[in-house]
Design a protein around this motif. Structure first.
Motif, PDB file in Angstrom:
ATOM      1  N   ALA A   1     -18.392 -33.966  27.175  1.00  0.00           N
ATOM      2  CA  ALA A   1     -19.797 -34.504  27.023  1.00  0.00           C
ATOM      3  C   ALA A   1     -20.251 -35.196  26.018  1.00  0.00           C
ATOM      4  N   ALA A   2     -19.184 -35.731  25.318  1.00  0.00           N
ATOM      5  CA  ALA A   2     -19.503 -36.576  24.076  1.00  0.00           C
ATOM      6  C   ALA A   2     -20.688 -36.043  23.220  1.00  0.00           C
ATOM      7  N   VAL A   3     -20.306 -35.039  22.773  1.00  0.00           N
ATOM      8  CA  VAL A   3     -21.405 -34.279  22.067  1.00  0.00           C
ATOM      9  C   VAL A   3     -20.566 -34.225  20.425  1.00  0.00           C
ATOM     10  N   PRO A   4     -21.261 -34.950  19.454  1.00  0.00           N
ATOM     11  CA  PRO A   4     -20.717 -34.905  18.139  1.00  0.00           C
ATOM     12  C   PRO A   4     -21.072 -33.615  17.336  1.00  0.00           C
ATOM     13  N   ASP A   5     -20.460 -33.187  16.386  1.00  0.00           N
ATOM     14  CA  ASP A   5     -20.603 -32.019  15.563  1.00  0.00           C
ATOM     15  C   ASP A   5     -22.252 -31.996  15.019  1.00  0.00           C
ATOM     16  N   THR A   6     -22.893 -32.945  14.963  1.00  0.00           N
ATOM     17  CA  THR A   6     -24.135 -33.024  14.355  1.00  0.00           C
ATOM     18  C   THR A   6     -25.085 -32.397  15.354  1.00  0.00           C
ATOM     19  N   GLU A   7     -24.832 -32.765  16.707  1.00  0.00           N
ATOM     20  CA  GLU A   7     -25.557 -32.110  17.734  1.00  0.00           C
ATOM     21  C   GLU A   7     -25.320 -30.753  17.832  1.00  0.00           C
ATOM     22  N   ILE A   8     -23.889 -30.151  17.774  1.00  0.00           N
ATOM     23  CA  ILE A   8     -23.665 -28.805  17.743  1.00  0.00           C
ATOM     24  C   ILE A   8     -24.639 -28.129  16.885  1.00  0.00           C
ATOM     25  N   ARG A   9     -24.486 -28.478  15.458  1.00  0.00           N
ATOM     26  CA  ARG A   9     -25.138 -27.952  14.421  1.00  0.00           C
ATOM     27  C   ARG A   9     -26.731 -27.870  14.642  1.00  0.00           C
ATOM     28  N   SER A  10     -27.077 -28.914  15.201  1.00  0.00           N
ATOM     29  CA  SER A  10     -28.431 -29.059  15.412  1.00  0.00           C
ATOM     30  C   SER A  10     -28.907 -27.922  16.559  1.00  0.00           C
ATOM     31  N   CYS A  11     -28.172 -27.774  17.582  1.00  0.00           N
ATOM     32  CA  CYS A  11     -28.491 -26.716  18.522  1.00  0.00           C
ATOM     33  C   CYS A  11     -28.286 -25.308  18.092  1.00  0.00           C
ATOM     34  N   ILE A  12     -27.489 -24.972  17.064  1.00  0.00           N
ATOM     35  CA  ILE A  12     -27.445 -23.632  16.589  1.00  0.00           C
ATOM     36  C   ILE A  12     -28.437 -23.722  15.688  1.00  0.00           C
TER      37      ILE A  12
ATOM     38  N   GLY B   1     -19.186 -27.949  25.966  1.00  0.00           N
ATOM     39  CA  GLY B   1     -18.426 -26.639  26.438  1.00  0.00           C
ATOM     40  C   GLY B   1     -18.411 -26.480  27.784  1.00  0.00           C
ATOM     41  N   THR B   2     -19.133 -27.263  28.501  1.00  0.00           N
ATOM     42  CA  THR B   2     -19.496 -27.258  30.059  1.00  0.00           C
ATOM     43  C   THR B   2     -18.312 -27.568  30.706  1.00  0.00           C
ATOM     44  N   GLY B   3     -17.504 -28.392  30.354  1.00  0.00           N
ATOM     45  CA  GLY B   3     -16.458 -29.276  31.023  1.00  0.00           C
ATOM     46  C   GLY B   3     -15.110 -28.272  30.909  1.00  0.00           C
ATOM     47  N   CYS B   4     -14.231 -28.983  30.393  1.00  0.00           N
ATOM     48  CA  CYS B   4     -12.886 -28.398  30.447  1.00  0.00           C
ATOM     49  C   CYS B   4     -12.690 -27.122  29.561  1.00  0.00           C
TER      50      CYS B   4
END
Length: 65
Positions: free
Chosen positions: A7-18, A35-38
């Motif tokens: 999904a081309a999601v960087p760590d900064t976006e993961i941190r933001s979601c959290i 996390g919704t792909g493979c």
């Protein structure tokens, strides 16, 4: 750094979601698609979740002068 390649999601976006309240891999997936792909990034997302929700022993150590 990309955490989720599918999904081309960087760590900064993961941190933001959290920071906005995601508390599970599924919550992160709902918020940004990571996390919704493979699923190979689930362990990495779990590390970010654990770091955000578990207190660090280092944070409690006194600062030396």
């Amino acid at each position: 750094m990309y955490v989720c390649i599918c999904a081309a999601v960087p760590d900064t976006e993961i941190r933001s979601c959290i920071a906005r309240g995601a508390s599970t891999v599924e919550d992160v997936g709902d918020a940004c698609g990571a996390g919704t792909g493979c699923g190979s990034c689930h362990d990495h997302i779990d590390v970010f979740l654990a770091a955000a929700h578990a207190p660090s022993e280092l944070a409690e150590m006194p600062v030396s002068a």
